[in-house]
Write a protein that holds these residues in place. Sequence first.
Motif, short mmCIF file in Angstrom:
data_model
loop_
_atom_site.label_atom_id
_atom_site.label_comp_id
_atom_site.label_asym_id
_atom_site.label_seq_id
_atom_site.Cartn_x
_atom_site.Cartn_y
_atom_site.Cartn_z
N MET A 112 0.86 -1.17 0.00
CA MET A 112 0.00 0.00 0.00
C MET A 112 0.89 1.23 0.00
SD MET A 112 -3.46 1.03 0.60
CE MET A 112 -3.73 -0.55 -0.05
N ASP A 113 0.66 2.12 -0.91
CA ASP A 113 1.50 3.31 -0.98
C ASP A 113 0.92 4.45 -0.15
OD1 ASP A 113 -0.51 4.55 -2.49
OD2 ASP A 113 0.55 4.36 -4.38
N PHE A 114 1.66 5.53 -0.09
CA PHE A 114 1.28 6.68 0.72
C PHE A 114 -0.09 7.22 0.34
CE2 PHE A 114 1.01 11.28 1.21
CZ PHE A 114 1.14 11.39 2.57
N LEU A 115 -0.36 7.33 -0.94
CA LEU A 115 -1.63 7.88 -1.40
C LEU A 115 -2.80 7.02 -0.94
CD1 LEU A 115 -3.18 10.02 -3.00
CD2 LEU A 115 -2.76 8.66 -5.05
N ASP A 116 -2.68 5.71 -1.09
CA ASP A 116 -3.74 4.80 -0.65
C ASP A 116 -3.98 4.91 0.85
OD1 ASP A 116 -4.08 3.79 -3.25
OD2 ASP A 116 -2.59 2.22 -2.92
N ARG A 117 -2.91 4.99 1.64
CA ARG A 117 -3.03 5.12 3.09
C ARG A 117 -3.70 6.45 3.45
NH1 ARG A 117 -3.94 2.26 7.06
NH2 ARG A 117 -5.49 3.84 7.31
N HIS A 118 -3.32 7.50 2.74
CA HIS A 118 -3.89 8.82 3.01
C HIS A 118 -5.39 8.84 2.73
CE1 HIS A 118 -3.37 13.10 3.79
NE2 HIS A 118 -4.16 13.34 2.76
N ILE A 119 -5.80 8.25 1.64
CA ILE A 119 -7.23 8.19 1.31
C ILE A 119 -7.98 7.36 2.34
CG2 ILE A 119 -8.91 7.30 -0.36
CD1 ILE A 119 -6.90 8.18 -2.56
N ALA A 120 -7.42 6.23 2.75
CA ALA A 120 -8.06 5.40 3.77
C ALA A 120 -8.22 6.19 5.07
CB ALA A 120 -7.24 4.13 4.01
N ASP A 121 -7.20 6.96 5.42
CA ASP A 121 -7.28 7.78 6.63
C ASP A 121 -8.36 8.85 6.50
OD1 ASP A 121 -5.21 6.33 7.77
OD2 ASP A 121 -3.68 7.87 7.39
N ARG A 122 -8.48 9.45 5.32
CA ARG A 122 -9.50 10.48 5.10
C ARG A 122 -10.90 9.89 5.21
NH1 ARG A 122 -7.67 15.83 3.36
NH2 ARG A 122 -9.83 15.94 2.79
N VAL A 123 -11.09 8.69 4.67
CA VAL A 123 -12.39 8.01 4.77
C VAL A 123 -12.71 7.71 6.24
CG1 VAL A 123 -13.66 5.90 4.21
CG2 VAL A 123 -12.36 7.08 2.43
N ALA A 124 -11.74 7.18 6.97
CA ALA A 124 -11.96 6.88 8.39
C ALA A 124 -12.29 8.14 9.17
CB ALA A 124 -10.73 6.18 8.97
N LEU A 125 -11.60 9.23 8.88
CA LEU A 125 -11.88 10.50 9.56
C LEU A 125 -13.29 10.99 9.24
CD1 LEU A 125 -10.96 12.93 11.26
CD2 LEU A 125 -10.04 13.92 9.13
N ALA A 126 -13.68 10.91 7.98
CA ALA A 126 -15.02 11.34 7.57
C ALA A 126 -16.09 10.49 8.25
CB ALA A 126 -15.17 11.28 6.06
N MET A 127 -15.84 9.21 8.39
CA MET A 127 -16.78 8.33 9.09
C MET A 127 -16.93 8.79 10.54
SD MET A 127 -15.62 4.61 7.59
CE MET A 127 -16.60 3.68 8.76
N SER A 128 -15.82 9.08 11.17
CA SER A 128 -15.84 9.54 12.56
C SER A 128 -16.56 10.88 12.70
CB SER A 128 -14.41 9.65 13.07
OG SER A 128 -14.38 10.18 14.36
N GLU A 129 -16.26 11.80 11.82
CA GLU A 129 -16.86 13.13 11.88
C GLU A 129 -18.37 13.11 11.64
OE1 GLU A 129 -13.09 15.87 10.45
OE2 GLU A 129 -14.64 15.37 9.00
N THR A 130 -18.81 12.25 10.74
CA THR A 130 -20.23 12.21 10.40
C THR A 130 -21.03 11.28 11.31
OG1 THR A 130 -19.90 10.44 8.78
CG2 THR A 130 -19.81 12.73 7.96
N GLY A 131 -20.34 10.40 12.00
CA GLY A 131 -21.04 9.43 12.85
C GLY A 131 -21.69 8.31 12.06
N VAL A 132 -21.32 8.18 10.81
CA VAL A 132 -21.85 7.10 9.98
C VAL A 132 -20.95 5.90 10.18
CG1 VAL A 132 -22.37 6.35 7.63
CG2 VAL A 132 -22.82 8.71 8.30
#
Length: 78
Positions: free
Chosen positions: A1-21
């Motif tokens: 997994m490269d840096f870009l893939d990890r960064h996107i996964a982190d952004r998705v996880a953060l958005a999930m946390s922020e939205t409560g979904v």
Amino acid sequence: MDFLDRHIADRVALAMSETGVGFGQIVARTGLSAASLGARVGAAAPFTAVDLVLVACALGRELADLLPGQGRGDSGAA
């Protein structure tokens, strides 16, 4: 997994946390399998463009919020 893939996964996880979904809600709203979504959020597999569109819609977010250098609070480093 490269840096870009990890960064996107982190952004998705953060958005999930922020939205409560939760994980199960995204699975239900997108039609992605739990295994597929888990692998992507865990950065064991990359998100496809279609996956990201589905997840953004399920979260009620703009696609740009999940991309490095495009959404809120991102330094733009990718």
